[in-house]
Motif scaffolding. Structure first.
Motif, PDB file in Angstrom:
ATOM      1  N   PRO A 212       0.551  -2.461  15.191  1.00  0.00           N
ATOM      2  CA  PRO A 212      -0.443  -2.545  14.115  1.00  0.00           C
ATOM      3  C   PRO A 212      -0.650  -3.982  13.636  1.00  0.00           C
ATOM      4  O   PRO A 212       0.296  -4.778  13.571  1.00  0.00           O
ATOM      5  N   THR A 213      -1.897  -4.312  13.282  1.00  0.00           N
ATOM      6  CA  THR A 213      -2.164  -5.618  12.683  1.00  0.00           C
ATOM      7  C   THR A 213      -1.419  -5.780  11.359  1.00  0.00           C
ATOM      8  O   THR A 213      -1.181  -6.908  10.915  1.00  0.00           O
ATOM      9  N   ALA A 214      -1.028  -4.670  10.744  1.00  0.00           N
ATOM     10  CA  ALA A 214      -0.273  -4.735   9.487  1.00  0.00           C
ATOM     11  C   ALA A 214       1.025  -5.522   9.654  1.00  0.00           C
ATOM     12  O   ALA A 214       1.506  -6.138   8.690  1.00  0.00           O
ATOM     13  N   PHE A 215       1.586  -5.513  10.871  1.00  0.00           N
ATOM     14  CA  PHE A 215       2.823  -6.274  11.097  1.00  0.00           C
ATOM     15  C   PHE A 215       2.595  -7.756  10.823  1.00  0.00           C
ATOM     16  O   PHE A 215       3.448  -8.432  10.250  1.00  0.00           O
ATOM     17  N   GLU A 216       1.434  -8.291  11.265  1.00  0.00           N
ATOM     18  CA  GLU A 216       1.145  -9.706  11.040  1.00  0.00           C
ATOM     19  C   GLU A 216       0.744  -9.980   9.596  1.00  0.00           C
ATOM     20  O   GLU A 216       0.641 -11.140   9.181  1.00  0.00           O
ATOM     21  N   LYS A 220       5.865  -3.631   7.315  1.00  0.00           N
ATOM     22  CA  LYS A 220       6.626  -2.945   8.352  1.00  0.00           C
ATOM     23  C   LYS A 220       6.446  -1.439   8.215  1.00  0.00           C
ATOM     24  O   LYS A 220       6.034  -0.930   7.185  1.00  0.00           O
ATOM     25  N   GLY A 221       6.812  -0.731   9.279  1.00  0.00           N
ATOM     26  CA  GLY A 221       6.796   0.722   9.224  1.00  0.00           C
ATOM     27  C   GLY A 221       5.566   1.338   9.848  1.00  0.00           C
ATOM     28  O   GLY A 221       4.684   0.656  10.384  1.00  0.00           O
ATOM     29  N   TRP A 222       5.500   2.650   9.775  1.00  0.00           N
ATOM     30  CA  TRP A 222       4.454   3.437  10.398  1.00  0.00           C
ATOM     31  C   TRP A 222       3.122   3.200   9.701  1.00  0.00           C
ATOM     32  O   TRP A 222       3.038   3.145   8.465  1.00  0.00           O
ATOM     33  N   VAL A 223       2.056   3.047  10.487  1.00  0.00           N
ATOM     34  CA  VAL A 223       0.700   2.857   9.963  1.00  0.00           C
ATOM     35  C   VAL A 223      -0.168   3.971  10.545  1.00  0.00           C
ATOM     36  O   VAL A 223      -0.844   3.787  11.556  1.00  0.00           O
ATOM     37  N   PRO A 224      -0.166   5.162   9.944  1.00  0.00           N
ATOM     38  CA  PRO A 224      -0.874   6.302  10.531  1.00  0.00           C
ATOM     39  C   PRO A 224      -2.391   6.159  10.449  1.00  0.00           C
ATOM     40  O   PRO A 224      -2.942   5.707   9.433  1.00  0.00           O
ATOM     41  N   GLY A 252      -5.818  -0.897  -1.654  1.00  0.00           N
ATOM     42  CA  GLY A 252      -5.497   0.456  -2.072  1.00  0.00           C
ATOM     43  C   GLY A 252      -4.616   1.213  -1.099  1.00  0.00           C
ATOM     44  O   GLY A 252      -4.615   2.443  -1.094  1.00  0.00           O
ATOM     45  N   GLY A 253      -3.866   0.492  -0.270  1.00  0.00           N
ATOM     46  CA  GLY A 253      -2.989   1.144   0.688  1.00  0.00           C
ATOM     47  C   GLY A 253      -3.662   1.556   1.981  1.00  0.00           C
ATOM     48  O   GLY A 253      -3.072   2.274   2.779  1.00  0.00           O
ATOM     49  N   ARG A 277      -3.600   4.053   7.087  1.00  0.00           N
ATOM     50  CA  ARG A 277      -2.868   4.034   5.810  1.00  0.00           C
ATOM     51  C   ARG A 277      -1.591   3.230   5.973  1.00  0.00           C
ATOM     52  O   ARG A 277      -0.913   3.325   6.993  1.00  0.00           O
ATOM     53  N   VAL A 278      -1.281   2.426   4.973  1.00  0.00           N
ATOM     54  CA  VAL A 278      -0.032   1.654   5.001  1.00  0.00           C
ATOM     55  C   VAL A 278       0.806   2.064   3.804  1.00  0.00           C
ATOM     56  O   VAL A 278       0.288   2.451   2.753  1.00  0.00           O
ATOM     57  N   ARG A 279       2.110   1.973   3.991  1.00  0.00           N
ATOM     58  CA  ARG A 279       3.038   2.287   2.911  1.00  0.00           C
ATOM     59  C   ARG A 279       3.557   0.969   2.345  1.00  0.00           C
ATOM     60  O   ARG A 279       4.369   0.288   2.968  1.00  0.00           O
ATOM     61  N   LEU A 280       3.040   0.605   1.171  1.00  0.00           N
ATOM     62  CA  LEU A 280       3.419  -0.657   0.544  1.00  0.00           C
ATOM     63  C   LEU A 280       4.728  -0.494  -0.218  1.00  0.00           C
ATOM     64  O   LEU A 280       5.001   0.556  -0.809  1.00  0.00           O
ATOM     65  N   ALA A 281       5.527  -1.546  -0.174  1.00  0.00           N
ATOM     66  CA  ALA A 281       6.805  -1.489  -0.875  1.00  0.00           C
ATOM     67  C   ALA A 281       6.575  -1.433  -2.384  1.00  0.00           C
ATOM     68  O   ALA A 281       5.620  -2.012  -2.897  1.00  0.00           O
TER      69      ALA A 281
END
Length: 281
Positions: A212-216, A220-224, A252-253, A277-281
């Motif tokens: 996932p581009t979210a890694f960059e 971290k973690g699952w991005v469904p 907004g996640g 969707r991302v799970r923000l800390a």
């Protein structure tokens, strides 16, 4: 995954694992393979290819031109049923919808994914191209890195990594070194590990197979995936393709991922956009 010889389209692991058995008109059975999982969930691109193959059988045209999927619940390896419905047929395009169902612990059907797609014949399209799009600047494959090049499996990868030829652009690998760039970009050379050439069906897998581009972005973690739309523009030339994915807005996640796939002849063969969707800390 080393192979003694190159697999061909129609006789590869990808083809076997997307094959469906027709139960009746428009209804198909399949055993979703554990080989295409990320952690424990079945990869969304693999699922899209399964539904795309069912629609190719149900509709009079062979190739997906546009296919939009809504992912309703996470799919698991094991038995599933696909139900298709022909919405409209025409001379150059036909449209259909399909849903994939699995069963809960009580034996009740649970819908996992629903798609609406229009199919045509890529081989009948004119050659005229007018574009401002340019291929992504990815270093030669020998200068890129895959999961096998690290001291340990890439975080978040799983069985699917063994079935892909994936070489990531070092410029988008900061996350693997604990130094994400914050740019929301991912680029890679992509193919199937058994050497099977790409075709319109496997392009549906390729748009959703990179990290996932979210890694960059430092997440971290699952991005469904919530929704994914793919436009197949050309039949790809033989050989690996280049995949470029960008995210411009996380709010907004949720974030979007825009993907382009370019073949060995520098042709744009597929595009996609997904909402995830991302799970923000």
């Amino acid at each position: 995954m080393a192979q003694a010889s190159q697999a061909i389209i129609g006789d590869s692991e990808f083809d076997r694992d997307t094959a469906l058995t027709r139960r009746s008109d428009g209804v198909y059975d399949i055993d979703l393979s554990a080989g295409w999982t990320i952690i424990s969930a079945v990869n969304g691109g693999y699922l899209l290819a399964v539904l795309g193959r069912a629609l190719a059988d149900a509709l009079p045209h062979p190739h997906p031109f546009t296919i939009s999927a809504h992912y309703l619940t996470a799919s698991q390896p094991g038995p599933a049923v696909v139900r298709t419905d022909v919405v409209r047929t025409g001379r150059t395009l036909s449209t259909g919808q399909a849903s994939l169902f699995q069963y809960d612990e009580q034996g009740a059907e649970v819908e996992r994914i629903r798609v609406l797609a229009s199919y045509g014949d890529l081989d009948s399209l004119p050659d005229d191209v007018r574009t401002t799009a340019t291929p992504p600047a990815i270093p030669p494959m020998a200068q890129c890195f895959g999961p096998e090049d690290g001291p340990a499996p890439v975080d978040g990868s799983s069985a699917i990594a063994d079935r892909l030829m994936l070489k990531l652009d070092p410029a988008t690998l900061g996350w693997a070194l604990g130094q994400p760039s914050g740019k929301g970009e991912m680029r890679a050379w992509f193919g199937l590990a058994d050497g099977r050439d790409m075709d319109p069906l496997s392009l549906l897998l390729a748009v959703d197979a990179l990290p996932p581009t979210a890694f960059e972005l430092g997440i971290k973690g699952w991005v469904p995936t919530v929704e994914l739309t793919v436009h197949v523009r050309r039949r790809p030339a033989p050989g690996p393709v280049r995949v470029s994915i960008t995210t411009r807005n996380l709010a907004g996640g949720f974030l979007e991922e825009d993907a382009e796939i370019w073949d060995a002849e520098d042709r744009l063969v597929a595009q996609s956009r997904q909402l995830a969707r991302v799970r923000l800390a």
